[in-house]
Design a protein around this motif. Structure first.
Motif, PDB file in Angstrom:
ATOM      1  N   SER A  21      36.285  18.050  78.883  1.00  0.00           N
ATOM      2  CA  SER A  21      35.032  17.997  79.629  1.00  0.00           C
ATOM      3  C   SER A  21      33.848  18.355  78.738  1.00  0.00           C
ATOM      4  CB  SER A  21      35.084  18.972  80.811  1.00  0.00           C
ATOM      5  OG  SER A  21      33.790  19.151  81.367  1.00  0.00           O
ATOM      6  N   LEU A  25      30.678  15.876  77.638  1.00  0.00           N
ATOM      7  CA  LEU A  25      29.304  16.215  77.983  1.00  0.00           C
ATOM      8  C   LEU A  25      28.435  16.360  76.733  1.00  0.00           C
ATOM      9  CD1 LEU A  25      30.092  18.734  80.848  1.00  0.00           C
ATOM     10  CD2 LEU A  25      28.864  16.573  81.104  1.00  0.00           C
ATOM     11  N   ASP A 221      34.198  20.563  84.605  1.00  0.00           N
ATOM     12  CA  ASP A 221      32.795  20.338  84.260  1.00  0.00           C
ATOM     13  C   ASP A 221      31.921  21.567  84.519  1.00  0.00           C
ATOM     14  OD1 ASP A 221      33.291  17.809  83.366  1.00  0.00           O
ATOM     15  OD2 ASP A 221      32.235  16.762  84.982  1.00  0.00           O
ATOM     16  N   ASN A 225      29.566  22.206  81.488  1.00  0.00           N
ATOM     17  CA  ASN A 225      28.107  22.277  81.583  1.00  0.00           C
ATOM     18  C   ASN A 225      27.564  23.595  81.056  1.00  0.00           C
ATOM     19  OD1 ASN A 225      27.039  19.778  82.716  1.00  0.00           O
ATOM     20  ND2 ASN A 225      28.309  20.231  84.485  1.00  0.00           N
TER      21      ASN A 225
END
Length: 264
Positions: A21, A25, A221, A225
């Motif tokens: 993830s 990103l 995520d 993030n």
């Protein structure tokens, strides 16, 4: 778009879950990403998917229990892309069959987890920092765990290793901050990675949900993030911190959910 534009990132344990993830990103926001994993095929396939979506990435082999392999991953990143701006030390192991309580723990398992979960972080930093200094700075992110803050009935080695990651994060930030190198960590609670979904029963997931402050579980995520934020210049005045991403599971007195049920 472009939050980490033209930066080069090495992400360990990147073939699946939180590492994957984070790599996706970072690439989506403009970074050139090296995905390193013991599952070399998985890392290469993930890198290919990133490239297919317009990002720039390569996948390489990494054995986090082998210091030379960690060193090679850093050097490969620099040789391939010319620099390293972001290091995400994400590899971590746990073993509930051998990592037990103080009396019953397998001592070989203690050594193995300390080597993979803690020493690999040290080695990654050891070899990445000189390149970051030469390049004018960088951001290091480490995966800690809520187990580094709270005790449990088992997994003493895992908890001790992750507590070490929390403190090593502070030491790294202190020792290299004047070189414009920031070091932070993220401490996940229960995150529904594919591995967690495949290995945890519905009953166990419901038990975790009962004690969360939020009405849902974390996803990969949610960590990715946070990693992206810490890698970007948006967090340029944050260093030495461990951000707890755990849905408020450890926030309240543990009796609160039971009392809520009692007084309905």
């Amino acid at each position: 778009m472009g939050r980490v534009e033209n930066k080069v990132a090495l992400v360990t344990g990147a073939a699946s879950g939180i590492g994957l993830s984070s790599a996706r990103l970072l690439a989506k926001e403009g970074a050139k990403v090296v995905l390193a994993d013991f599952n070399e095929e998985g890392a290469k396939n993930a890198a290919e998917e990133i490239r297919a979506q317009g990002g720039e990435a390569i996948g390489i082999f990494l054995d986090a229990g082998d210091g030379e392999s960690v060193k090679h991953a850093v050097e490969h990143t620099v040789n391939h892309y010319g620099k390293i701006d972001i290091l995400y030390n994400n590899v971590g192991l746990t073993n509930i069959r051998k990592d037990l309580d103080i009396v019953n723990i397998d001592l070989d398992e203690w050594d193995r987890l300390m080597n993979v979960n803690l020493k690999s972080v040290l080695i990654g930093c050891k070899y990445a920092i000189p390149h970051m200094i030469e390049n004018g700075g960088g951001s290091i992110i480490n995966t800690a765990s809520m187990a580094g803050f709270f005790s449990d009935a088992i997994r003493v080695a895992y908890g001790a290793s992750k507590a070490g990651v929390v403190n090593m994060t502070k030491y790294t930030a202190t020792q290299y901050g004047k070189h414009n190198i920031r070091c932070n960590a993220v401490a996940p609670g229960l995150i529904l990675t594919p591995a967690a979904k495949n290995n945890m029963s519905e009953e166990l997931l419901n038990t975790f949900a009962k004690y969360n402050a939020l009405p849902y579980h974390g996803e990969a995520d949610d960590i990715g993030n946070t990693v992206l934020f810490l890698a970007s210049d948006e967090s340029k005045f944050i260093t030495g911190q461990t951000i707890q991403v755990e849905g408020g599971h450890y926030l309240a007195n543990p009796t609160v959910p039971d009392f809520k049920e009692m007084y309905k």
